[in-house]
Design a protein around this motif. Sequence first.
Motif, PDB file in Angstrom:
ATOM      1  N   THR A  20       0.522  -1.286   0.298  1.00  0.00           N
ATOM      2  CA  THR A  20       0.359   0.257  -0.300  1.00  0.00           C
ATOM      3  C   THR A  20       0.266   1.548   0.050  1.00  0.00           C
ATOM      4  N   TYR A  21       1.719   1.372   0.756  1.00  0.00           N
ATOM      5  CA  TYR A  21       3.029   2.541   0.896  1.00  0.00           C
ATOM      6  C   TYR A  21       3.469   2.909  -0.493  1.00  0.00           C
ATOM      7  N   LEU A  22       3.941   1.946  -0.752  1.00  0.00           N
ATOM      8  CA  LEU A  22       4.809   1.761  -2.757  1.00  0.00           C
ATOM      9  C   LEU A  22       3.005   2.178  -3.151  1.00  0.00           C
ATOM     10  N   ASN A  23       2.661   1.903  -3.550  1.00  0.00           N
ATOM     11  CA  ASN A  23       1.416   2.154  -3.916  1.00  0.00           C
ATOM     12  C   ASN A  23       1.406   3.345  -4.354  1.00  0.00           C
ATOM     13  N   ASN A  24       1.294   4.330  -2.727  1.00  0.00           N
ATOM     14  CA  ASN A  24       0.486   5.736  -2.789  1.00  0.00           C
ATOM     15  C   ASN A  24       2.081   6.645  -3.680  1.00  0.00           C
ATOM     16  N   ILE A  25       3.550   6.033  -3.714  1.00  0.00           N
ATOM     17  CA  ILE A  25       4.440   6.665  -4.192  1.00  0.00           C
ATOM     18  C   ILE A  25       4.246   6.442  -5.564  1.00  0.00           C
ATOM     19  N   PHE A  26       3.893   5.546  -5.908  1.00  0.00           N
ATOM     20  CA  PHE A  26       3.601   5.620  -7.648  1.00  0.00           C
ATOM     21  C   PHE A  26       2.701   6.867  -7.997  1.00  0.00           C
ATOM     22  N   GLU A  27       1.193   6.183  -6.921  1.00  0.00           N
ATOM     23  CA  GLU A  27       0.350   6.918  -7.167  1.00  0.00           C
ATOM     24  C   GLU A  27       0.245   8.297  -7.456  1.00  0.00           C
ATOM     25  N   ASP A  28       0.927   9.092  -5.828  1.00  0.00           N
ATOM     26  CA  ASP A  28       1.039   9.817  -5.850  1.00  0.00           C
ATOM     27  C   ASP A  28       2.258  10.962  -6.905  1.00  0.00           C
ATOM     28  N   GLN A  40      14.385   1.239 -13.235  1.00  0.00           N
ATOM     29  CA  GLN A  40      13.810  -0.301 -13.426  1.00  0.00           C
ATOM     30  C   GLN A  40      14.126  -0.703 -12.912  1.00  0.00           C
ATOM     31  N   THR A  41      14.709  -1.222 -11.524  1.00  0.00           N
ATOM     32  CA  THR A  41      15.336  -2.106 -10.875  1.00  0.00           C
ATOM     33  C   THR A  41      13.863  -1.916 -10.324  1.00  0.00           C
ATOM     34  N   LEU A  42      13.079  -1.389  -9.879  1.00  0.00           N
ATOM     35  CA  LEU A  42      12.183  -1.412  -8.435  1.00  0.00           C
ATOM     36  C   LEU A  42      11.246  -2.217  -8.933  1.00  0.00           C
ATOM     37  N   VAL A  43      10.382  -2.316 -10.083  1.00  0.00           N
ATOM     38  CA  VAL A  43       9.609  -3.342 -10.844  1.00  0.00           C
ATOM     39  C   VAL A  43       9.407  -4.622 -10.663  1.00  0.00           C
ATOM     40  N   SER A  74      21.619  -3.760  -6.801  1.00  0.00           N
ATOM     41  CA  SER A  74      21.246  -2.576  -7.986  1.00  0.00           C
ATOM     42  C   SER A  74      20.257  -1.565  -8.214  1.00  0.00           C
ATOM     43  N   LEU A  75      19.512  -2.325  -6.869  1.00  0.00           N
ATOM     44  CA  LEU A  75      18.874  -0.477  -7.147  1.00  0.00           C
ATOM     45  C   LEU A  75      19.986   0.635  -6.242  1.00  0.00           C
TER      46      LEU A  75
END
Length: 407
Positions: A20-28, A40-43, A74-75
């Motif tokens: 949920t926290y990671l999703n909020n980072i990408f959506e906001d 490109q390493t995060l996903v 790598s990230l």
Amino acid sequence: MRQRIDVEKEVRVEREVLFTYLNNIFEDNKSQYVGIQSSQTLVPLILQIAQINQQFQLHELRKLEDNIEESIASLREATSLDKRSSELVSALEEGVLGKWGMIDKQANVMRIRGRSRGRGSFVEHLAEEVASNIEFRASSITKDTSSYALSANQAVSKQITLSLALSLIVMIICCAIIFYIYKRIILRLIALTNLVEKNSDEVASFEGSDEISRLAKTFALYFERVKSQETELIRLSLSDPLTNIPNRRAFEMEMEKVIAMSKRYEWPLTVIILDVDSFKLYNDNYGHPKGDECLKAVAIGLNEVITRNTDFCARYGGEEFVAILPNIDEKGAKVKAEEIRDAIESLGIEHSKSTVSPVITASLGVATVNFVNHHNWTLTSILNTADRALYDAKTGGRNRCVFSSLP
């Protein structure tokens, strides 16, 4: 049982909170996490974290743990993280890989599940887990060994390639040196050797400015000196040391050539033997030094009369002289013989002990040979004829010429 349910629930809650926290980072699209959002390493990392609760074998969980460690490393390396993004990655690493993180809790769930099974199957599952761990470690060791072997093989191949290249370069250099030595030294030495063996005059003009050319010049100088000495030795061997005119040996050699020429062209040949009258009495009376001077004067007078290039005169021995007159018949021989006799008498050398004249005189024996009808006359037969004529001149009163001819 109650403990297993609680632990599984805790793992699910942590995973949902994390996602949920990671999703909020990408959506906001928060600006402070732009660096990590563009990576490109995060996903792939999130997908690997999502697979934690799906693992039921301990060795599979450990493999996933290694993959997550590599992804987090790598990230960090692949992106230029700001401070907030770096803190987020550290928190993510602690929540997943740290003590009591998601990996440890999932492992704890697996252990609780194992204990909740029947006592009879506990040892079996424990053995399976130990075998799985051993298989995982063996796979890791094999992977590391293969990687090390590949690196070593590449290093050895590189060294072999380098060694072959260096060997080729050394071989080319050696061939070039050998070719240079062969062309500049060996071939020139062979050429110089051939010229020296042939005693060629080209040795003096041997080209170059190195040691070989200097050696060639030394050979040329040596040849020149040898030839000069050889010429001088021949001259001395064919010359009379007292009178400096040809000696008996030179006379005999010249006679052989003249006889061959007269036979070929059928020329007449005249030979004169001259003997100084009463020369022993002259030596006894005036001494040997005066006798030597007398012989020198006679030689000079003889040379002044024998003027043609084809004529030849020599000292035959003692007080005797000889002259060769090619292509002179009897008539010419008489004229030339009288000229010689008159020239000797005209020297005016005093000879008080002479029974013929108060001055030095000479007796001449003349032999003229005609090769038209006979070609078998030899040096001995011609000299014998001239010698008999000289004997007749001496017994006939001296200071005269006696002529004889061979048909």
